[in-house]
Design an enzyme around this catalytic site. Structure first.
Site, PDB file in Angstrom:
ATOM      1  N   ARG A  87       0.748  -1.160   0.194  1.00  0.00           N
ATOM      2  CA  ARG A  87      -0.018  -0.134  -0.081  1.00  0.00           C
ATOM      3  C   ARG A  87       0.861   1.195   0.043  1.00  0.00           C
ATOM      4  O   ARG A  87       0.464   2.318  -0.809  1.00  0.00           O
ATOM      5  CB  ARG A  87      -0.766   0.120   1.205  1.00  0.00           C
ATOM      6  CG  ARG A  87      -1.737   1.448   1.270  1.00  0.00           C
ATOM      7  CD  ARG A  87      -2.915   1.151   2.188  1.00  0.00           C
ATOM      8  NE  ARG A  87      -2.904   0.667   3.179  1.00  0.00           N
ATOM      9  CZ  ARG A  87      -2.402   0.403   4.300  1.00  0.00           C
ATOM     10  NH1 ARG A  87      -1.688   1.620   4.535  1.00  0.00           N
ATOM     11  NH2 ARG A  87      -2.395  -0.388   5.182  1.00  0.00           N
ATOM     12  N   TYR A  95     -17.224  17.612 -12.833  1.00  0.00           N
ATOM     13  CA  TYR A  95     -17.562  16.383 -13.129  1.00  0.00           C
ATOM     14  C   TYR A  95     -18.567  15.983 -11.957  1.00  0.00           C
ATOM     15  O   TYR A  95     -18.356  16.137 -10.813  1.00  0.00           O
ATOM     16  CB  TYR A  95     -16.429  15.498 -13.175  1.00  0.00           C
ATOM     17  CG  TYR A  95     -16.797  13.882 -12.967  1.00  0.00           C
ATOM     18  CD1 TYR A  95     -16.957  13.279 -14.387  1.00  0.00           C
ATOM     19  CD2 TYR A  95     -16.540  13.170 -11.795  1.00  0.00           C
ATOM     20  CE1 TYR A  95     -17.327  11.922 -14.334  1.00  0.00           C
ATOM     21  CE2 TYR A  95     -16.883  11.776 -12.112  1.00  0.00           C
ATOM     22  CZ  TYR A  95     -17.160  11.285 -13.193  1.00  0.00           C
ATOM     23  OH  TYR A  95     -17.580   9.915 -13.152  1.00  0.00           O
ATOM     24  N   ASP A 109      -8.264  19.287 -13.053  1.00  0.00           N
ATOM     25  CA  ASP A 109      -8.479  17.990 -13.408  1.00  0.00           C
ATOM     26  C   ASP A 109      -8.258  18.168 -14.691  1.00  0.00           C
ATOM     27  O   ASP A 109      -8.735  18.739 -15.476  1.00  0.00           O
ATOM     28  CB  ASP A 109     -10.042  17.924 -13.178  1.00  0.00           C
ATOM     29  CG  ASP A 109     -10.644  16.379 -13.626  1.00  0.00           C
ATOM     30  OD1 ASP A 109      -9.854  15.790 -14.509  1.00  0.00           O
ATOM     31  OD2 ASP A 109     -11.487  15.922 -13.138  1.00  0.00           O
ATOM     32  N   LYS A 127      -9.779   7.440 -18.632  1.00  0.00           N
ATOM     33  CA  LYS A 127     -10.323   7.897 -19.898  1.00  0.00           C
ATOM     34  C   LYS A 127      -9.150   7.856 -20.779  1.00  0.00           C
ATOM     35  O   LYS A 127      -8.726   6.729 -21.296  1.00  0.00           O
ATOM     36  CB  LYS A 127     -10.813   9.255 -19.722  1.00  0.00           C
ATOM     37  CG  LYS A 127     -11.659   9.575 -18.534  1.00  0.00           C
ATOM     38  CD  LYS A 127     -12.979   8.803 -18.566  1.00  0.00           C
ATOM     39  CE  LYS A 127     -13.851   8.610 -17.318  1.00  0.00           C
ATOM     40  NZ  LYS A 127     -14.239   9.590 -16.799  1.00  0.00           N
TER      41      LYS A 127
END
Ligand code: PLP
Length: 383
Positions: free
Chosen positions: A53, A105, A177, A202
């Site tokens: 992690r 978004y 973003d 994306k």
């Protein structure tokens, strides 16, 4: 003599970076390291990796590559775009105020209005294309200014450099973003932003086969804060998915270029179509952000939206197109048609949506790699 790394274009740097081959074997692909934990040889001093992690060699490769492409110092890979964004929001504390772009978004809208509010973080939605309204909205407790440009789905262009300057002057962290453009077309850190976030699901991944998020900073102290939060929150990207993102990124320049060229042709064609009321695409010279986009980015990108004159035709159009998939998401090799009112922006109340131009007649098209003429022909028959 070989040119310095910094002098190479991003097209070349996508392929030639410190992970272009494996140090130990020469393999021309980053090895997928599935280990969750790492053997330690010394009781007092642990090695570079201890638990996956906090650090994994495959993830580290992706994080270094994206940092290089965004001209940043450190990168972070997350389990989704929303994980990257939410972890970034965790830099805020109760009592802080967040300025956020009004047509953000849907998932970021939901996080802001339904989660951050519960944690005592205040927010104001602003039209980021208007610098004075940003300045007017700043309060003494404003700690973060969050931009998304081009915005989704009405493709508004935010002047990143100007807003980043305002942010610095007020001691805020500015976030961009950059999902719609990728570092191939826009590098917000070069424009003065503090943090770049991505839904790598994306264009960066590009093949509709992985959900992932990325964040990049260009400041070690901010990087340490984000690393601490990445490890504390724990929404890391798994090694297999890191590999898929690195694989997808190799063709990112070629994909962005081809899809953007096609998107411009489609936007021009749609603009002339009698059933189309309006086309939103920053590559059209009548788009209000056209000039700004030309100055701050290397292209308008591959996403456009268009509004049908007759809203009742949406269903017919969506159900008659043959080539684009009708789906949530964008930024893939195949064109994706979506209906923001019921997909990306379903989390936004209808009144808020309409205020932002996200009407029931609006469709968004993410242009893929099909032949443009085939896409035009298909849209023609569907319309
Ligand atoms: C999809 C998207 C997100 C969220 O990313 P996920 O990978 O779906 O979590 C954030 N911002 C923008 C602009 C997006 O398109």
């Amino acid at each position: 003599m070989l040119t310095k790394k910094e002098d190479l274009s991003i097209q070349t740097r996508l392929l030639h970076h410190s992970h272009k081959h494996d140090r130990h074997t020469g393999a021309v692909s980053v090895p997928i390291q599935h280990a969750s934990t790492f053997h330690q040889t010394n009781l007092d001093e642990f090695g570079k990796y201890d638990y996956a992690r906090s650090g994994n060699p495959t993830r580290e490769a992706l994080e270094e590559i994206i940092a290089g492409l965004e001209n940043g110092s450190e990168g972070f890979a997350f389990a989704s775009g929303m994980a990257a964004i939410s972890t970034t929001f965790m830099l805020l504390s109760a009592g802080d105020h967040l300025l956020i772009t009004e047509d953000v978004y849907g998932g970021s809208y939901r996080m802001t209005t339904e989660v951050l509010t519960r944690l005592g973080v205040e927010h104001t939605f602003v039209d980021m294309t208007d610098i004075s309204s940003v300045e007017d909205a700043i309060r003494p407790n404003t700690k973060m200014i969050y931009m998304e440009t081009p915005s989704n789905p009405t493709m508004k262009i935010t002047p990143v450099k100007e807003i980043a300057e305002i942010s610095k002057a007020h001691g805020c962290i500015s976030v961009v973003d950059n999902t719609f453009l990728t570092p191939v077309l826009q590098r917000p850190l070069d424009l003065g932003a503090d943090i770049v976030v991505h839904s790598a699901t994306k264009f960066i991944g590009g093949h509709s086969d992985v959900v992932a998020g990325l964040a990049v900073v260009n400041d070690h102290s901010l990087a340490n804060q984000l690393r601490f939060l990445q490890n504390s929150f724990g929404a890391i990207l798994g090694p297999q998915d890191c590999w898929l993102i690195m694989r997808g990124m190799k063709t990112m320049h070629t994909r962005m270029e081809a899809s953007s060229t096609s998107a411009l042709k489609l936007a021009k064609w749609l603009r002339k179509h009698p059933d189309v009321k309006r086309v939103y695409y920053p590559g059209l010279d009548d788009h209000p952000g056209y000039e700004k986009q030309r100055l701050q980015a290397d292209g308008p990108g591959a996403v456009l939206s268009f509004e049908l004159k007759d809203r009742s035709h949406v269903k017919k159009v969506v159900e008659s197109v043959q080539i684009p998939v009708f789906a949530v998401s964008l930024g893939a090799v195949e064109s994706i048609l979506s209906y923001p009112a019921q997909m990306s922006h379903a989390a936004m109340p209808a009144a808020e949506r309409n205020k932002r131009g996200i009407t029931d007649g609006l469709l968004r098209l993410s242009v893929g790699l099909e032949k443009t003429d085939d896409l035009i022909q298909d849209l023609e028959q569907a319309l």
